[in-house]
Design an enzyme around this catalytic site. Structure first.
Site, PDB file in Angstrom:
ATOM      1  N   HIS A 319     105.801   9.577  42.948  1.00 18.28           N
ATOM      2  CA  HIS A 319     105.648  10.817  42.201  1.00 18.28           C
ATOM      3  C   HIS A 319     105.111  10.444  40.833  1.00 18.28           C
ATOM      4  O   HIS A 319     105.649   9.566  40.175  1.00 18.28           O
ATOM      5  CB  HIS A 319     106.996  11.528  42.079  1.00 18.28           C
ATOM      6  CG  HIS A 319     106.872  12.945  41.627  1.00 18.28           C
ATOM      7  ND1 HIS A 319     106.497  13.264  40.346  1.00 18.28           N
ATOM      8  CD2 HIS A 319     107.043  14.114  42.271  1.00 18.28           C
ATOM      9  CE1 HIS A 319     106.455  14.593  40.240  1.00 18.28           C
ATOM     10  NE2 HIS A 319     106.782  15.119  41.395  1.00 18.28           N
ATOM     11  N   ARG A 339     103.874  20.869  35.480  1.00 24.56           N
ATOM     12  CA  ARG A 339     102.419  20.818  35.316  1.00 24.56           C
ATOM     13  C   ARG A 339     101.783  22.124  35.757  1.00 24.56           C
ATOM     14  O   ARG A 339     100.871  22.628  35.120  1.00 24.56           O
ATOM     15  CB  ARG A 339     101.837  19.633  36.094  1.00 24.56           C
ATOM     16  CG  ARG A 339     101.992  18.327  35.349  1.00 24.56           C
ATOM     17  CD  ARG A 339     101.394  17.175  36.121  1.00 24.56           C
ATOM     18  NE  ARG A 339     102.217  16.789  37.255  1.00 24.56           N
ATOM     19  CZ  ARG A 339     101.803  16.723  38.504  1.00 24.56           C
ATOM     20  NH1 ARG A 339     100.557  17.015  38.808  1.00 24.56           N
ATOM     21  NH2 ARG A 339     102.628  16.375  39.470  1.00 24.56           N
TER      22      ARG A 339
END
Ligand SMILES: Cc1cc2nc3c(=O)[nH]c(=O)nc-3n(C[C@H](O)[C@H](O)[C@H](O)COP(=O)(O)OP(=O)(O)OC[C@H]3O[C@@H](n4cnc5c(N)ncnc54)[C@H](O)[C@@H]3O)c2cc1C
Ligand code: SF4
Ligand code: SF4
Ligand code: FES
Lengths: 544, 240
Positions: A319, A339
């Site tokens: 990740h 994000r």
């Protein structure tokens, strides 16, 4: 703690460049650039970190060397230590592991009339599932469809996904959302009842359904409550250490280990469902991990020794945004939704270097490049390196209060260490996150071994070489339910013969024949962080 | 890696003294001291509630609760893990429980005995307003219970401390489930989608895709990406 002086210069640059970056994107990678970025920088492609497997069904294939070490070890269980002529415990369906996959399989098998025993290594519900923050993918909105979900999943998986598994995934997904809602999960909703969904990287539509940033916690609270309401037998702190076969080569249950009394005891079952999750705690390639304490690949080891083939096991997902500072939170995840909600990815100078919505593999590779060769990483006092995730943009763009409303959990965790992500960026570096491959299965979760099922992160194929965000939570419920139904319907036709652990003896012998002498035994059950190993985390990125 | 820069401090695990590096969490400090934790550790990330630890700071008389994986040690801290709480949980069929407070008090009659003493709130390692959600439950304000309890990690500390013998966290769990199932209106969009899938509406297209080669799939993907719209709508705004 908080941000010590070492960070100040870089923090000022971030502040200074923020307004200029507002509303700006970074060009996304074209396919050729993405491919070459991955080839050069993604840990999956660094062959030196992988090793050939010399025994068992995948002989000649490769896997992360930490996993190969376990596969090439003799069993923790001494077959003579269990008396298979005296088996006290019998059940229709034995479920091993109590994350989302296991609990769902147990509930479903019970609902379809089977007697179920749920055995798990830690407490009921302690798992990777409980940690999931982001959300669960399902094509529920009008502008979406299972077809688009299908295409996104295949492209994310680099075209290697098993098509019929993906078809089952995307078609069942909306039913899973309905099922969870009917059990009382408090999904984020709009006032008219419509689901609020967001679009994680690699998806083409808004389809990730969340419960704030506590999605997995809410699922596990509800599902474990349901397990208790249905009065399903649960054995906690009782990891499986090996599968049992019968003289006909079918799976016939497992040998469990009682952590408290340190006894081994066999359980005979007509169907056995492995839902033991991933391998993060092996720390492949020395990376930190986002995974829970029990993610030690036990299911892979047990199934492999019993003769099941592993698929795509050499593909590990990193990740891109694991915590790099503070040290106490190293490796923990910062949800992708941060994000999606607007936080940009910027280097030590406050410059963007990659599109914030690139897929996980590409973004991880870009960060590793920027910190390594690029020389634009931020060094921490403990020798880690990281990149900024500019979280203050979320309130700047969405209005004051947005961050807190969406990311209460992240906020309170950082706050403990004096960092305020509403006003300060957070430092991240890729962390081991997900095992893309696993035990080979069909659409009902059946493995190569009769009466043995595998679901969730322990299984492989549906995600190809790379899983998209939000696609794992849906996978565990879709295949947990399918395996639960299939097992419950099949048990009436299953006849178990004479129980045996001969496959363990044979496997141990094959190691000797191949001249493999391992100093450890497996499955690992728990990682060992005692004494100075507690601190070794500091070293993960050395030389990178 | 143990070098001069790392300062060692004393802690007491169940009364026994160990020297460990400062700055560690309770969990890592115990591991440094040589404990291989079996019970009392789950996620290592502050969400599972498995690692609750009872502790006292030097020179104070208060007993505090903290998550071992989140709480940083201090010199001369006295520690004991509390990995299991035998708290009461009612058994029910969620389908049949209704969204009124009488069903909640039928399952958890002790709810009405709350003394409003706030001990639970003071003890909660997640710093939740536990008394607040218990009070909301007594008023029948289900939405408030959901809001105040949504971060509960089910560690059971509130039940350990409650003088009126409630299990606040299990009451909140019941109410959240009632709210999610019976109060939030169903989504017509989801119903529509389920109908379409049952009716086999996507079957043909899916079959074609399963035969498609990589280039065709990529072409479709690019098409979908071109029309994808915003990654997220802002939840608060939408509500207004
Ligand atoms: C921090 C984090 C965030 C994530 N966020 C998301 C997200 O937002 N969306 C998404 O789709 N996915 C997400 N994922 C991935 C996803 O949560 C997991 O892949 C998924 O939940 C795995 O479910 P599972 O049931 O297969 O395994 P797990 O949930 O890991 O459960 C495995 C269970 O097996 C038990 N076990 C292990 N070994 C044994 C043994 N030998 N005997 C008995 N029991 C054993 C474990 O204790 C555990 O109970 C996230 C993962 C992490 C770690
Ligand atoms: S409300 Fe109770 S169970 Fe929940 S986190 Fe707080 S103390 Fe623990
Ligand atoms: S500790 Fe018990 S009695 Fe006191 S406020 Fe909390 S729930 Fe009420
Ligand atoms: S180990 Fe899960 S909360 Fe600490």
């Amino acid at each position: 703690m908080a941000y010590s002086v070492e960070f100040q210069e870089s923090l000022e640059k971030i502040e200074a460049s923020r307004n200029g970056r507002l509303g700006q994107g970074f060009p996304s990678l074209n396919l050729a650039d993405k491919a070459s970025l991955l080839e050069t920088y993604h840990p999956d492609f660094r062959m030196a970190e992988k090793r050939e497997i010399r025994v068992g069904p995948n002989r000649g294939g490769v896997a992360p060397k930490e996993l190969v070490d376990l596969l090439e070890s003799p069993s923790l269980l001494i077959p003579e230590a269990v008396d298979l002529t005296k088996v006290d415990s019998r059940t229709d369906v034995l479920v091993i592991g109590s994350g989302g996959g296991g609990v769902t399989a147990a509930l479903t098998a019970r609902e379809h009339g089977a007697e179920v025993l749920l055995a798990t290594k830690l407490r009921l519900g302690d798992s990777n599932t409980i940690m999931a923050e982001g959300g669960i993918a399902a094509a529920t909105l009008p502008e979406d469809s299972p077809v688009i979900h299908y295409v996104d999943t295949i492209v994310g998986g680099r075209g290697k996904n098993i098509p019929e598994l993906v078809e089952a995934l995307v078609n069942d997904a909306p039913f899973v959302v309905e099922w969870l809602t009917s059990l009382g999960v408090n999904f984020d909703r709009l006032p008219d009842g419509a689901y609020y969904a967001h679009m994680p990287a690699g998806h083409s539509r808004r389809r990730s359904h969340s419960v704030k940033d506590l999605t997995g916690l809410e699922f596990m609270r509800v599902l474990c409550d349901e397990v208790r309401n249905r009065e399903i037998d649960v054995l906690e702190f009782s990891p499986a250490v090996e599968l049992l076969l019968d003289d006909g080569g079918q799976c016939a249950g497992a040998v469990l280990f009682n952590f408290d009394t340190e006894e081994y005891f066999p359980v005979e079952a007509k169907a056995t469902i492995l839902a033991t999750g991933g391998m993060g705690r092996l720390h492949p390639q020395g990376f930190p991990t986002s995974n829970h304490y029990g993610a030690t690949a036990d299911g892979l080891v047990m199934a492999y020794r019993a003769g099941a083939k592993l698929l795509y096991i050499d593909f590990v997902q990193y990740h891109p945004t694991g915590v790099a500072w503070p040290e106490q939170m190293l490796g923990l995840l910062v949800s992708e939704a941060v994000r999606a909600q607007g936080a940009q990815v910027v280097n030590v100078d406050g410059d963007m270097f990659v599109d914030r919505l690139e897929t996980r593999d590409a973004l991880s590779a870009a960060i590793i490049r920027e910190c390594g060769e690029g020389g634009k990483g931020v060094l921490t006092p403990t020798g880690m390196v990281g990149i900024w995730l500019d979280t203050p943009l979320i309130d700047v763009m969405g209005g004051e209060g947005t961050f807190l409303r969406r990311f209460a959990g992240i906020h309170s965790r950082f706050k403990k260490y004096g960092i305020d992500p509403i006003h300060e960026p957070i430092l991240v570096y890729p962390t081991q996150h997900y095992q893309n491959g696993g035990i080979r299965v069909n659409v009902d979760g059946e493995t190569d071994i009769p009466n043995l099922y595998a679901v969730g992160e322990a299984a492989g194929g549906v995600h190809g070489h790379n899983r998209l965000g939000a696609n794992s939570l849906v996978d565990i419920f879709v295949f947990g339910r399918r395996a639960g139904i299939h097992a419950a319907e099949k048990i009436g036709r299953v006849k178990i013969g004479k129980l045996s652990l001969d496959h363990i003896r044979a496997y141990n012998e094959s190691l000797v024949e191949t001249q493999i002498f391992s100093e450890i035994s497996s499955p690992m059950l728990l990682p060992d962080y005692r004494f100075e190993k507690t601190l070794s985390t500091v070293q993960y990125t050395k030389g990178r | 890696m143990l070098n001069d820069i790392i300062k060692m401090i004393p802690i007491y695990v169940m009364g026994r003294k160990y020297e460990v590096p400062q700055g560690l969490t309770i969990l890592k400090a115990m591991e440094f001291a040589g404990y291989r934790v079996k019970r009392g550790c789950g996620c290592r990330g502050g969400v599972c509630g498995a690692c609750v630890t009872l502790y006292r700071r030097k020179g104070t008389y208060q007993l505090n609760f903290g998550l071992a994986c989140q709480t940083v040690i201090e010199p001369d801290m006295y520690l004991m893990q509390l990995p299991f709480v035998p708290a009461h949980k009612a058994i029910y069929t969620i389908k049949n429980v209704r969204a009124n407070d009488s069903d909640v008090t039928k399952l958890y009659p002790e709810l009405m005995r709350c003394l409003q003493c706030n001990t639970c709130t003071k003890a909660c390692p997640m710093e939740l307003d536990v008394m607040g959600y218990v009070a909301a439950a007594m008023r029948g304000d289900l939405e408030k219970v959901v809001e105040l309890s949504i971060e509960c990690v089910m560690c059971g500390v509130c039940a350990v401390r409650c003088p009126a013998e409630l299990s606040p966290f299990n009451i909140a769990l019941l109410i959240r489930r009632i709210y999610g199932k019976h109060v939030i209106p169903p989504s017509p969009q989801l119903d529509q989608r389920l109908k379409e899938i049952r009716g086999g509406e996507f079957r043909k297209e899916m079959e074609e895709l399963e035969k498609a080669d990589e280039a065709e799939i990529l072409e479709r993907f690019n098409e979908f990406q071109a029309t994808k719209g915003e990654a997220a709508i802002e939840l608060g705004k939408e509500k207004e």
